[in-house]
Design an enzyme around this catalytic site. Structure first.
Site, PDB file in Angstrom:
ATOM      1  N   GLY A 156      34.117  39.903  42.910  1.00 48.52           N
ATOM      2  CA  GLY A 156      33.851  39.329  41.599  1.00 48.52           C
ATOM      3  C   GLY A 156      33.558  37.840  41.687  1.00 48.52           C
ATOM      4  N   GLN A 208      38.470  41.055  33.528  1.00 50.68           N
ATOM      5  CA  GLN A 208      39.704  41.581  32.961  1.00 50.68           C
ATOM      6  C   GLN A 208      39.478  42.635  31.890  1.00 50.68           C
ATOM      7  OE1 GLN A 208      42.750  41.260  33.922  1.00 50.68           O
ATOM      8  NE2 GLN A 208      42.367  39.732  35.500  1.00 50.68           N
ATOM      9  N   ALA A 252      35.777  45.095  40.969  1.00 45.98           N
ATOM     10  CA  ALA A 252      36.260  46.478  40.950  1.00 45.98           C
ATOM     11  C   ALA A 252      37.771  46.595  41.051  1.00 45.98           C
ATOM     12  CB  ALA A 252      35.600  47.267  42.078  1.00 45.98           C
ATOM     13  N   HIS A 253      38.425  45.700  41.808  1.00 44.51           N
ATOM     14  CA  HIS A 253      39.867  45.887  41.986  1.00 44.51           C
ATOM     15  C   HIS A 253      40.655  45.575  40.718  1.00 44.51           C
ATOM     16  CE1 HIS A 253      39.661  41.530  42.815  1.00 44.51           C
ATOM     17  NE2 HIS A 253      40.927  41.487  42.472  1.00 44.51           N
ATOM     18  N   CYS A 281      55.279  25.812  40.034  1.00 39.99           N
ATOM     19  CA  CYS A 281      56.148  26.014  41.182  1.00 39.99           C
ATOM     20  C   CYS A 281      55.782  27.260  41.977  1.00 39.99           C
ATOM     21  CB  CYS A 281      57.599  26.107  40.728  1.00 39.99           C
ATOM     22  SG  CYS A 281      57.849  27.245  39.379  1.00 39.99           S
TER      23      CYS A 281
END
Length: 463
Positions: free
Chosen positions: A69, A177, A195-196, A320
């Site tokens: 992406g 998303q 794709a993931h 953090c």
């Protein structure tokens, strides 16, 4: 172990696994060759392109597959800017875009181009009118994500797209998303996705470029994927990506309803059970599976580790937990609390029992971390002193958030109403978290002043 980080990478969809294994046997040959094995591979590639184009809402010849992406975003931005270089070298994007867009914008600016970052409101959404005002006669490209990857807020793509069309500016939409949940609203000229994010294998992205958009690929030319994604296609992964996108879309309507109920429960219960928490992002116009909240007086890294010990995998935008030690650019642009930030993004099939157990565990974990850091247990009480004896200064130099905020909270009750406390801090997160603390605690953030080291943050006690 409940996995609640689908926004980073969704678990591999069963359809993707089946398609991947089948394509490893049938799609290993070069799809550019004319012999039998090549023709078979070409048929698989064409079918995958048609399936992906149908999900995106474009023509198959407008879509190419990339290696990720991020690669799709970079290729899309570079190609559009190059293709429209005669118009100008101005790029507009929202302040909450994915880092792939921000990195491309920084490279463009370093190369002599100009960039406008459009601000967002406290929910993380742009105002279409403000975005439209950022477009100029020399604007070559505008970028706007369909939904935010950290807080889930959906952007007004259709409204911004209409303004871009009126100005003659192509709009690139990062749909990584949202694509699993439905088509992107009309108005985009270029679209990128990964794709993931929808349960396909990692290493496959897609880039769609509408016909009529001036586009000139940058870098050495290639013969494959219309010259926009050079290199040999990872055909088995592409087939699995397209198959899983179709499967995810088929399940999306029912699963979105179910997950939205679970996320609504998280949003409400966290606010009820965890003191001093800020649930961020638009409560309505958002992705169905994602919720983000920030806990005051909490070290986000420790919170993540403690939740992991209790078998919950979540993510965070806290400084953090970042290798850069700076707060999330998304949370900073929204002006919300960054310390103790937790992002919960539920994958399809998440069990109600897992969410219930998370909500049972979370309050105790937050309380434990706060106690470990010495956070104040209760809000301050009124001070009887009529005036301060001397200006109060908190030296938190060399200490990372939330410690500067905790130290501020400990001493604010020592000054009378109307007096100020100055916090010296050199942690970048303090610039965001101290004003956010003031808003949550009903105190006045006076502003930031220069200091010999770091910055001086001035807070006035209101009551």
């Amino acid at each position: 172990m409940p996995y609640f980080d689908a926004a980073s990478a969704a678990p591999l969809h069963p359809v993707a696994r089946q398609a991947l294994l089948a394509a490893l046997d049938e799609g290993w040959a070069d799809p550019a060759r004319l012999y039998r094995e090549g023709r078979r591979a070409r048929l698989l590639l064409d079918a995958a392109r048609e399936a992906a184009a149908e999900a995106v809402g474009c023509r198959p010849d407008e879509l190419v597959f990339t290696s990720s992406g991020t690669t799709a975003v970079h290729a899309g931005i570079a190609g559009a800017l190059s293709g429209r270089r005669r118009v100008g070298r101005h790029l507009a994007h929202s302040a909450v875009e994915h880092s792939s867009v921000l990195h491309a914008a920084a490279a463009h600016e370093a190369d002599g181009g100009s960039v406008t970052e459009v601000p967002v409101d406290r929910s993380g959404a742009v105002d279409p009118a403000v975005y439209g005002g950022a477009l100029r006669a020399d604007t070559a490209l505008a970028c706007l994500q369909s939904a935010n990857h950290e807080v889930g807020t959906e952007q007004p793509v259709a409204e911004v797209g209409a303004l871009c069309a009126e100005a003659g500016v192509p709009l690139l939409v990062d749909a990584a998303q949202s694509l699993a949940w439905g088509p992107v609203p009309a108005g985009w000229s270029l679209l990128a996705a990964s794709a993931h994010k929808w349960g396909g294998p990692a290493g496959v992205g897609l880039l769609a470029v509408r016909k009529g958009v001036r586009f000139a690929p940058r870098g050495p030319a290639g013969e494959r994927e219309s010259g926009r994604a050079p290199g040999f296609e990872n055909l088995p992964a592409i087939v699995a990506a397209a198959a899983s996108l179709r499967a995810a879309r088929a399940e999306a309507a029912a699963e979105a309803v179910r997950l939205r109920v679970l996320v609504d429960r998280i949003r409400s219960v966290v606010a009820e059970r965890v003191p001093d928490v800020e649930v961020v992002g638009d409560p309505e116009r958002r992705l169905p599976h994602l919720v983000t909240f920030s806990c005051l007086y909490v070290d986000g890294e420790t919170l993540l580790h403690e939740l992991d010990r209790r078998e919950f995998s979540v993510s965070s935008g806290s400084s953090c937990t970042s290798s850069t030690l700076t707060p999330s650019h998304v949370l900073r642009a929204m002006g919300v609390l960054s310390e103790g930030n937790i992002r919960v993004s539920l994958p399809p099939g998440t069990a109600v029992a897992d969410v219930d157990r998370f909500l049972e565990v979370l309050p105790g974990v937050v309380a434990e971390v706060r106690d470990r850091l010495g956070a104040p247990a209760a809000p301050l009480s009124p001070s009887p002193s009529p005036a301060p004896a001397a200006p109060l200064v908190v030296d938190a130099l060399g200490r990372r958030c939330p410690i500067p905020v905790i130290e501020l909270a400990k001493v604010i009750g020592e000054v009378p109403v109307g007096a100020t406390v100055t916090v010296l801090a050199d942690d970048e997160a303090a610039r965001l978290d101290i004003p956010a603390w003031c808003q949550m605690r009903g105190q006045e953030y006076v502003g930031e002043e220069p200091a010999d080291r770091g910055s001086a943050y001035v807070v006035r006690r209101l009551g």
